[in-house]
Design an enzyme around this catalytic site. Sequence first.
Site, PDB file in Angstrom:
ATOM      1  N   ASN A   1      -9.596  -1.211  -4.463  1.00 40.50           N
ATOM      2  CA  ASN A   1      -8.291  -0.965  -3.855  1.00 40.50           C
ATOM      3  C   ASN A   1      -7.253  -1.781  -4.616  1.00 40.50           C
ATOM      4  OD1 ASN A   1      -5.955  -1.103  -2.266  1.00 40.50           O
ATOM      5  ND2 ASN A   1      -7.064  -1.139  -0.341  1.00 40.50           N
TER       6      ASN A   1
ATOM      7  N   HIS B   1      -3.476   6.808  -0.339  1.00 41.76           N
ATOM      8  CA  HIS B   1      -3.756   5.442  -0.782  1.00 41.76           C
ATOM      9  C   HIS B   1      -5.258   5.218  -0.716  1.00 41.76           C
ATOM     10  CE1 HIS B   1      -4.042   1.149  -0.951  1.00 41.76           C
ATOM     11  NE2 HIS B   1      -4.284   1.009   0.341  1.00 41.76           N
TER      12      HIS B   1
ATOM     13  N   CYS C   1       0.801  -1.228   0.000  1.00 44.06           N
ATOM     14  CA  CYS C   1       0.000   0.000   0.000  1.00 44.06           C
ATOM     15  C   CYS C   1       0.837   1.283   0.000  1.00 44.06           C
ATOM     16  CB  CYS C   1      -0.945  -0.001   1.188  1.00 44.06           C
ATOM     17  SG  CYS C   1      -1.917  -1.520   1.344  1.00 44.06           S
TER      18      CYS C   1
END
Length: 323
Positions: free
Chosen positions: A280, A250, A114
Amino acid sequence: MNIGIKAIEYFLPQKILSNADLAITFSGWTEEKIYNKTGIVNRHIANDDEYVSDLAYYAAKKLFENHSIEPKDIDFVILFTQSPDYNLPTTACILQDRLDIPKSAGAFDINLGCSAFIYGLAVAKSLINTNIAKNILLITAETYSKYINPGDKSVLTIFGDGAAAALISYDEISQIKEFDLGTNGSGAEHLIASSSGVRSKSKETNIQKDLYMNGPEIFNFTIDVVPKSIDNVLKKNNLTYDDIDFFVFHQANSYMLNHLRKKCNIPEHKFYVNMIDTGNTVSSTIPIALHQAEKEGRINRGDTVLLVGFGVGLSWGSTIIVW
């Protein structure tokens, strides 16, 4: 001349997993409920015969073609991924050959999720600053879907596959400023694919798809470290919140992002949330968001943008760029 991001492109697989599909699979979950919890409607999922090197290749080809970049001018390839084609050889080496990048170019993979794009900018800037490279192809690519148990809605509803490619080089306007980076490996167990490495194979596990995320622990970690990291990176760059034109975090999920925005007192018009049709994508969320934000006119050349990555590791990183 500054060292900056000269161009970004991204690629998403054609196969789509929609909220409608998930609502059929999981009784009691409606399309609206999934969207309200995640901010996501569609996720792109790699086919069984589609891997990180494929996604990365197509992202890089778009970068080359849309920005008139010649493969012969690339002198280093950095690939961030946690789902490589192989543990050995490195997937970056496969890409060097497939993209016709000169054999004189360096290439390696880095295993980070991430916060990967922030770390990638730090590594690329360092290589250029030390005269090891001049034109770096920075790629983030992930196929987390290959780790996900199709019966685990906690991760199936969130993650999508994708790749992004960026050219990091000298530029007159764009600039990568100072960084704040951090790690808390004591939380590694909170986001883990425990059957993905050699340790699990030595235990002869039969589990093939077991991506696990402890959502509450990841949320608590994020709410704690992100505001501190922002304060640190602003201090390192002698800037304040008011000096920042735009914030790109993020893209974990909309609930977490909106909570962070309010905690940090960031105005909505300066903050980007858009994962509705991507999900995501782990290491690629920030470059994809930057590309989308520019296309939407939310950021323009010369803007000062603060980037924050956080998650698996546990790891985090922040930096400030001039677009």
